[in-house]
Write a protein that holds these residues in place. Structure first.
Motif, mmCIF file in Angstrom:
data_model
loop_
_atom_site.group_PDB
_atom_site.id
_atom_site.type_symbol
_atom_site.label_atom_id
_atom_site.label_comp_id
_atom_site.label_asym_id
_atom_site.label_seq_id
_atom_site.Cartn_x
_atom_site.Cartn_y
_atom_site.Cartn_z
ATOM 1 N N ASP A 121 10.436 -13.448 -11.534
ATOM 2 C CA ASP A 121 10.809 -12.356 -12.432
ATOM 3 C C ASP A 121 9.887 -11.143 -12.333
ATOM 4 N N LYS A 122 8.873 -11.217 -11.502
ATOM 5 C CA LYS A 122 7.954 -10.078 -11.372
ATOM 6 C C LYS A 122 8.653 -8.938 -10.654
ATOM 7 N N PHE A 180 1.441 -16.022 -1.143
ATOM 8 C CA PHE A 180 1.575 -17.335 -1.780
ATOM 9 C C PHE A 180 0.561 -18.357 -1.264
ATOM 10 N N ASP A 181 0.302 -18.355 0.043
ATOM 11 C CA ASP A 181 -0.666 -19.312 0.583
ATOM 12 C C ASP A 181 -2.060 -19.064 -0.011
ATOM 13 N N GLN A 182 -2.443 -17.803 -0.141
ATOM 14 C CA GLN A 182 -3.748 -17.476 -0.717
ATOM 15 C C GLN A 182 -3.815 -17.872 -2.192
ATOM 16 N N ILE A 183 -2.727 -17.695 -2.914
ATOM 17 C CA ILE A 183 -2.686 -18.095 -4.323
ATOM 18 C C ILE A 183 -2.863 -19.604 -4.442
ATOM 19 N N ILE A 184 -2.158 -20.348 -3.603
ATOM 20 C CA ILE A 184 -2.263 -21.811 -3.639
ATOM 21 C C ILE A 184 -3.682 -22.251 -3.314
ATOM 22 N N GLU A 185 -4.274 -21.668 -2.279
ATOM 23 C CA GLU A 185 -5.648 -22.042 -1.914
ATOM 24 C C GLU A 185 -6.629 -21.737 -3.044
ATOM 25 N N ILE A 204 5.596 -9.618 -1.935
ATOM 26 C CA ILE A 204 5.170 -11.007 -1.785
ATOM 27 C C ILE A 204 5.307 -11.435 -0.326
ATOM 28 N N ALA A 205 4.273 -12.107 0.165
ATOM 29 C CA ALA A 205 4.359 -12.773 1.465
ATOM 30 C C ALA A 205 4.415 -14.265 1.175
ATOM 31 N N THR A 206 5.529 -14.882 1.532
ATOM 32 C CA THR A 206 5.651 -16.327 1.354
ATOM 33 C C THR A 206 5.157 -17.015 2.613
ATOM 34 N N GLY A 207 5.005 -18.314 2.546
ATOM 35 C CA GLY A 207 4.728 -19.078 3.754
ATOM 36 C C GLY A 207 5.978 -19.128 4.618
ATOM 37 N N GLY A 208 5.815 -19.505 5.863
ATOM 38 C CA GLY A 208 6.936 -19.531 6.797
ATOM 39 C C GLY A 208 8.063 -20.474 6.412
ATOM 40 N N LEU A 230 0.831 -1.209 0.000
ATOM 41 C CA LEU A 230 0.000 0.000 0.000
ATOM 42 C C LEU A 230 0.865 1.257 0.000
ATOM 43 N N LYS A 231 1.865 1.283 0.877
ATOM 44 C CA LYS A 231 2.729 2.460 0.987
ATOM 45 C C LYS A 231 3.590 2.678 -0.256
ATOM 46 N N LEU A 232 3.949 1.599 -0.948
ATOM 47 C CA LEU A 232 4.781 1.711 -2.151
ATOM 48 C C LEU A 232 3.954 1.706 -3.441
ATOM 49 N N ASN A 233 2.640 1.584 -3.284
ATOM 50 C CA ASN A 233 1.735 1.516 -4.429
ATOM 51 C C ASN A 233 2.122 0.351 -5.357
ATOM 52 N N ARG A 234 2.273 -0.815 -4.757
ATOM 53 C CA ARG A 234 2.663 -2.024 -5.487
ATOM 54 C C ARG A 234 1.574 -3.076 -5.343
ATOM 55 N N ASN A 235 1.610 -4.057 -6.211
ATOM 56 C CA ASN A 235 0.717 -5.204 -6.083
ATOM 57 C C ASN A 235 1.216 -6.093 -4.951
ATOM 58 N N PHE A 236 0.276 -6.694 -4.225
ATOM 59 C CA PHE A 236 0.606 -7.596 -3.136
ATOM 60 C C PHE A 236 0.119 -8.998 -3.467
ATOM 61 N N PHE A 237 0.968 -9.995 -3.197
ATOM 62 C CA PHE A 237 0.619 -11.389 -3.412
ATOM 63 C C PHE A 237 0.986 -12.200 -2.185
#
Length: 169
Positions: A60-61, A23-28, A66-70, A14-21
């Motif tokens: 390459d994005k 990984f756990d949500q993408i997999i689900e 990105i928030a990865t899993g632990g 939000l602060k950098l005006n970037r897309n957020f992803f």
């Protein structure tokens, strides 16, 4: 797990005006079942392979947070893949605080099947030496997510400046 990766990641994006992803949500979303169900039906190795495919897809994005899993960065060369084009931050929290944060948390397959404090202790002992090797550690124990996000952005801007040698004459 429980360090604030998703919450802080959204704040940084939000602060950098970037897309957020996440990984756990993408997999689900792609599997159409929860992470817990993936572990139950297919096992951890299958899940880690899914994670690695997502890592390769996102490696390459640019202009993304990105928030990865632990465990993502601890398996299958995922750390190397993501660090080639990205700056990695490791959010940390002492295990006693993790126990408090996660005591009412459900849907975390690696914490299932036992006493929460014992499961966290086991994961901690297994992963902590590896986490200590990750770059840019930030202890989130007593900081609000906005402050953690600000620290990340400060370090990020410094790293980008160094990478492109902004002060070069």
């Amino acid at each position: 797990m429980g360090t604030g990766k998703t919450t802080v990641g959204k704040e940084v994006a939000l602060k950098l005006n970037r897309n957020f992803f996440d990984f756990d949500q993408i997999i689900e979303k792609r599997m159409k079942i929860s992470i817990n169900e993936i572990f139950e039906k297919y096992g951890e190795i299958f899940f880690r392979d899914l994670e690695s495919k997502i890592v390769s897809e996102f490696a390459d994005k640019t202009e993304t947070v990105i928030a990865t899993g632990g465990g993502t960065l601890l398996f299958n060369n995922n750390f190397l893949t993501l660090s080639q084009n990205g700056i990695i931050f490791c959010l940390t929290t002492p295990k006693d605080i993790l126990i408090k944060r996660l005591e009412n948390s459900f849907g975390r397959p690696l914490l299932a099947g036992g006493v929460l404090s014992e499961r966290i202790e086991c994961l901690w002992n297994e992963r902590e030496p590896l986490y200590q090797k990750l770059p840019n550690p930030i202890d989130t124990s007593f900081l609000p997510s906005q402050e953690v996000a600000s620290k990340i952005i400060q370090i990020y801007k410094q790293k980008i400046s160094e990478k492109f040698n902004v002060n070069k004459k």
